[in-house]
Design an enzyme around this catalytic site. Sequence first.
Site: not given
Ligand SMILES: O=C(O)/C=C\C=C/C(=O)O
Ligand SMILES: [Mn+2]
Length: 369
Positions: A18, A163, A165, A194, A220, A245, A269, A323
């Site tokens: 991940h 979402k 990354k 994000d 994000e 965040d 969170k 999420e």
């Molecule tokens: O939001 C964040 O910065 C941390 C993890 C959230 C979800 C993920 O990693 O998928």
């Molecule tokens: Mn985040």
Amino acid sequence: MISRVETLLVDVPAIRPHRLSVATVNVQTLVLVHLVCDDGVEGWGEATTIGGLSYGEESPESIKVNIDRWMAPLLVGHDASQVARLMARLNRAVRGNHFAKCALETALMDAQARRLNIPLSELLGGRLHDELSVAWTLASGDTEKDITEAQSMLALRRHRIFKLKIGSRRPEEDVAHVLAVQRELGDSVSIRVDVNQAWSEYEAERSIALLEAGGIEAVEQPIDAANRAGLARLAQRFTIAIMADEALKSPLDALDLARGAAADVFSVKISPPGGLTAARRMADIAVLSGIALYGGTMLEGSVGTAASAHLFSTFPKLSFGSELFGPLLLTEDILREPLVYRDFMLQVPQGAGLGIAVDEEKVAALCRR
Ligand SMILES: O=C(O)/C=C\C=C/C(=O)O
Ligand SMILES: [Mn+2]
């Protein structure tokens, strides 16, 4: 009376690597707090974080040593029903350590709600929702793999909010990746990104303009958490939603961001602000300021996910959903009955306390000695 507080580190492999801009998670370390009271009532909490010390300032190991040495001794022997008083005592004696405090408060509230035979949500103001929509994060690092994964999640009717990354590649590569996924999945899904603070303000300006033009729904934490003025400039400049965040480490941060109109959405969170009560305060500030809410995760397992679901169920409106998919990213579940994900939603547990039963034999088998 509180008889003992145990903090367990449980290493669970993820279903696939991940990849965030700050770290790649191959194995997630669940930090579980188990509270045992002399009236036979027990409570569980979770303080899981991401990538050791690469996301925040507490690691699984530092959380355990600080609870064992500095926090548990302040609780053992005291009246477990006095949750607010115990947390006030903890907050007077301990600076920071928000993730650890979240796990302890959750365990105390879980136990007290079980004692009162009510769901935890009813200690947090009362639930308004019995299910929450759940986004999935696409973070394999490969565009084709992400598209295939998203299509399988749609077919399973598990997720239709995605979402992505980004932040570890050059911005133009990241933007191309996101727009390729958006084009392939079409308008029936919602796509957000994000960046986990990876961009400079200049890179963010250029990249967000392209993402906005491409129909992406939200960005994000594009820039450094401490650069609130920069986040405000980006929020004012663009119509695409700018989500805070990592900038949200306390209710006071929420107040400062709201005063500066520095975000359109808060990712709430439970661990970063220091627990359920603090997270609820942050959400109240958002609601009063007209800022939208999103139920965030620290990739917790089922205990922290259940606690988050109970809190998020009390929010008037989660216009960006949640999420809370952490347990689905892991190859092992530590509950006797896993949380229920169905029709793109997570069911908020109905039973007393967290409404879950931890499989203690499984935890004992998996936890670090
Ligand atoms: O939001 C964040 O910065 C941390 C993890 C959230 C979800 C993920 O990693 O998928
Ligand atoms: Mn985040």
